[in-house]
Design an enzyme around this catalytic site. Structure first.
Site, PDB file in Angstrom:
ATOM      1  N   GLY A  77       0.801  -1.210   0.000  1.00  0.00           N
ATOM      2  CA  GLY A  77       0.000   0.000   0.000  1.00  0.00           C
ATOM      3  C   GLY A  77       0.832   1.256   0.000  1.00  0.00           C
ATOM      4  O   GLY A  77       0.301   2.354  -0.170  1.00  0.00           O
ATOM      5  N   THR A  78       2.133   1.120   0.188  1.00  0.00           N
ATOM      6  CA  THR A  78       3.047   2.261   0.121  1.00  0.00           C
ATOM      7  C   THR A  78       3.150   2.731  -1.327  1.00  0.00           C
ATOM      8  O   THR A  78       3.126   1.926  -2.252  1.00  0.00           O
ATOM      9  CB  THR A  78       4.443   1.846   0.618  1.00  0.00           C
ATOM     10  OG1 THR A  78       4.313   1.201   1.884  1.00  0.00           O
ATOM     11  CG2 THR A  78       5.351   3.050   0.765  1.00  0.00           C
ATOM     12  N   THR A  79       3.271   4.043  -1.517  1.00  0.00           N
ATOM     13  CA  THR A  79       3.470   4.585  -2.864  1.00  0.00           C
ATOM     14  C   THR A  79       4.823   5.281  -2.936  1.00  0.00           C
ATOM     15  O   THR A  79       5.546   5.364  -1.956  1.00  0.00           O
ATOM     16  CB  THR A  79       2.342   5.566  -3.231  1.00  0.00           C
ATOM     17  OG1 THR A  79       2.295   6.628  -2.262  1.00  0.00           O
ATOM     18  CG2 THR A  79       0.995   4.853  -3.252  1.00  0.00           C
ATOM     19  N   ASN A 104      -4.145   3.358  -4.058  1.00  0.00           N
ATOM     20  CA  ASN A 104      -5.178   3.600  -3.055  1.00  0.00           C
ATOM     21  C   ASN A 104      -6.080   2.375  -2.981  1.00  0.00           C
ATOM     22  O   ASN A 104      -6.605   1.934  -3.997  1.00  0.00           O
ATOM     23  CB  ASN A 104      -5.993   4.845  -3.428  1.00  0.00           C
ATOM     24  CG  ASN A 104      -6.787   5.381  -2.266  1.00  0.00           C
ATOM     25  OD1 ASN A 104      -7.572   4.665  -1.664  1.00  0.00           O
ATOM     26  ND2 ASN A 104      -6.586   6.645  -1.954  1.00  0.00           N
ATOM     27  N   PHE A 105      -6.264   1.832  -1.780  1.00  0.00           N
ATOM     28  CA  PHE A 105      -7.069   0.632  -1.596  1.00  0.00           C
ATOM     29  C   PHE A 105      -8.508   0.936  -1.202  1.00  0.00           C
ATOM     30  O   PHE A 105      -9.251   0.037  -0.812  1.00  0.00           O
ATOM     31  CB  PHE A 105      -6.402  -0.288  -0.567  1.00  0.00           C
ATOM     32  CG  PHE A 105      -5.225  -1.035  -1.123  1.00  0.00           C
ATOM     33  CD1 PHE A 105      -5.377  -2.306  -1.656  1.00  0.00           C
ATOM     34  CD2 PHE A 105      -3.963  -0.468  -1.144  1.00  0.00           C
ATOM     35  CE1 PHE A 105      -4.311  -2.986  -2.198  1.00  0.00           C
ATOM     36  CE2 PHE A 105      -2.879  -1.136  -1.678  1.00  0.00           C
ATOM     37  CZ  PHE A 105      -3.048  -2.405  -2.210  1.00  0.00           C
ATOM     38  N   HIS A 136      -2.761  15.992   1.635  1.00  0.00           N
ATOM     39  CA  HIS A 136      -2.531  14.892   2.576  1.00  0.00           C
ATOM     40  C   HIS A 136      -1.829  15.423   3.819  1.00  0.00           C
ATOM     41  O   HIS A 136      -1.360  16.559   3.849  1.00  0.00           O
ATOM     42  CB  HIS A 136      -1.669  13.796   1.931  1.00  0.00           C
ATOM     43  CG  HIS A 136      -2.424  12.894   1.015  1.00  0.00           C
ATOM     44  ND1 HIS A 136      -2.665  13.206  -0.304  1.00  0.00           N
ATOM     45  CD2 HIS A 136      -3.015  11.693   1.225  1.00  0.00           C
ATOM     46  CE1 HIS A 136      -3.361  12.227  -0.862  1.00  0.00           C
ATOM     47  NE2 HIS A 136      -3.590  11.292   0.039  1.00  0.00           N
ATOM     48  N   HIS A 137      -1.728  14.551   4.808  1.00  0.00           N
ATOM     49  CA  HIS A 137      -1.076  14.896   6.073  1.00  0.00           C
ATOM     50  C   HIS A 137       0.378  15.297   5.859  1.00  0.00           C
ATOM     51  O   HIS A 137       1.031  14.885   4.891  1.00  0.00           O
ATOM     52  CB  HIS A 137      -1.157  13.720   7.055  1.00  0.00           C
ATOM     53  CG  HIS A 137      -0.687  12.421   6.482  1.00  0.00           C
ATOM     54  ND1 HIS A 137       0.618  12.010   6.522  1.00  0.00           N
ATOM     55  CD2 HIS A 137      -1.368  11.433   5.841  1.00  0.00           C
ATOM     56  CE1 HIS A 137       0.742  10.826   5.947  1.00  0.00           C
ATOM     57  NE2 HIS A 137      -0.453  10.457   5.521  1.00  0.00           N
ATOM     58  N   LYS A 140       3.294  12.749   4.969  1.00  0.00           N
ATOM     59  CA  LYS A 140       3.323  11.941   3.740  1.00  0.00           C
ATOM     60  C   LYS A 140       4.542  12.319   2.919  1.00  0.00           C
ATOM     61  O   LYS A 140       4.771  13.495   2.617  1.00  0.00           O
ATOM     62  CB  LYS A 140       2.045  12.136   2.922  1.00  0.00           C
ATOM     63  CG  LYS A 140       1.977  11.227   1.689  1.00  0.00           C
ATOM     64  CD  LYS A 140       0.620  11.289   1.037  1.00  0.00           C
ATOM     65  CE  LYS A 140       0.557  10.451  -0.238  1.00  0.00           C
ATOM     66  NZ  LYS A 140       0.815   9.017   0.016  1.00  0.00           N
ATOM     67  N   GLY A 146       0.268   9.084  -4.962  1.00  0.00           N
ATOM     68  CA  GLY A 146       0.087   8.046  -5.970  1.00  0.00           C
ATOM     69  C   GLY A 146      -1.312   8.078  -6.554  1.00  0.00           C
ATOM     70  O   GLY A 146      -1.515   7.837  -7.755  1.00  0.00           O
ATOM     71  N   THR A 147      -2.306   8.398  -5.718  1.00  0.00           N
ATOM     72  CA  THR A 147      -3.683   8.475  -6.195  1.00  0.00           C
ATOM     73  C   THR A 147      -3.849   9.602  -7.205  1.00  0.00           C
ATOM     74  O   THR A 147      -4.519   9.444  -8.232  1.00  0.00           O
ATOM     75  CB  THR A 147      -4.646   8.694  -5.009  1.00  0.00           C
ATOM     76  OG1 THR A 147      -4.495   7.624  -4.082  1.00  0.00           O
ATOM     77  CG2 THR A 147      -6.089   8.753  -5.482  1.00  0.00           C
TER      78      THR A 147
END
Length: 228
Positions: A77-79, A104-105, A136-137, A140, A146-147
């Site tokens: 799940g890491t980008t 993104n899952f 994002h936070h 990150k 990635g999304t």
């Protein structure tokens, strides 16, 4: 199912919790326990059915090299590591391992990508200009996300545009905000996804691990999420 979770950040901890809720046996390794993928020896990795990685781009590549070399099944799940994707895919295929990665899952985000393609197809001849904004936070590491990159690729493929501009912000503890804007002289259409928690990501990752546990090969979550 025996699940190894790599990473004890906020998402990694939630993934471990959700996997346990699904009835799986869960073991978690934090960065200190697995510096340079040192803990991922073949005997250790063989004790798990699936490995789920939510770490950092640099750590993920090291983790994948160690796990996939043993023929393990791995959900990432890491980008921010996709410049190594061809190498990781080749390794997974060579070792008959399983690799499922995704920007993104969240099922909501996957639906957004489909809607973005439809927007591109419908509006490409009407003079609309597309742009993307994401927030994002502050912790990150990769920017743009990635999304956002996936969203841009979908719109570029649908419209034939060479590049969709992306504005990226890092602030506070924002879970994830993405918007796609199509603007013309006459009007503006905005498609938005805003995550209110990390649970959607965690649920998707665990379901992906369950799906991958009986498969080998390399998969993009965007292509298989409907099956998961």
């Amino acid at each position: 199912m025996r699940v190894l979770v790599l990473g004890m950040g906020k998402t990694g901890k939630l993934v471990a919790s959700v996997a346990a809720e699904h009835g799986h046996s869960v073991h978690v390794l934090d960065a200190k326990e697995n510096a340079g993928a040192s803990a991922l020896t073949p005997p250790f990795v063989s004790g798990f059915d699936v490995v789920i990685d939510f770490t950092t781009p640099e750590a993920t590549v090291q983790n994948m090299r160690s796990c996939l070399a043993t023929g393990a099944k791995m959900v990432v799940g890491t980008t921010g590591w996709y410049d190594k994707l061809a190498d990781m895919r080749a390794l997974a295929e060579r070792k008959q391992a399983g690799l499922l990665y995704g920007t993104n899952f969240s099922v909501g985000v996957q639906t957004m990508l489909k809607l973005a393609a439809a927007m591109g197809n419908e509006l490409k001849k009407a003079g609309y200009a597309f742009s993307i904004a994401e927030t994002h936070h502050a912790s990150k590491l990769d920017s743009p996300s990635g999304t956002a990159i996936s969203l841009a690729k979908v719109v570029e493929a649908a419209t034939g545009a060479s590049a969709i501009p992306v504005e990226a912000k890092r602030e506070g503890d924002v879970m994830g905000f993405h918007s796609l804007t199509a603007a013309s002289d006459a009007d503006r259409l905005v498609l938005t996804h805003e995550a209110s928690s990390r649970r959607g990501f965690a649920e998707g990752a665990v379901r992906a691990a369950e799906w991958l546990s009986s498969r080998t090969g390399c998969y993009d979550f965007q292509d298989v999420y409907a099956e998961v």
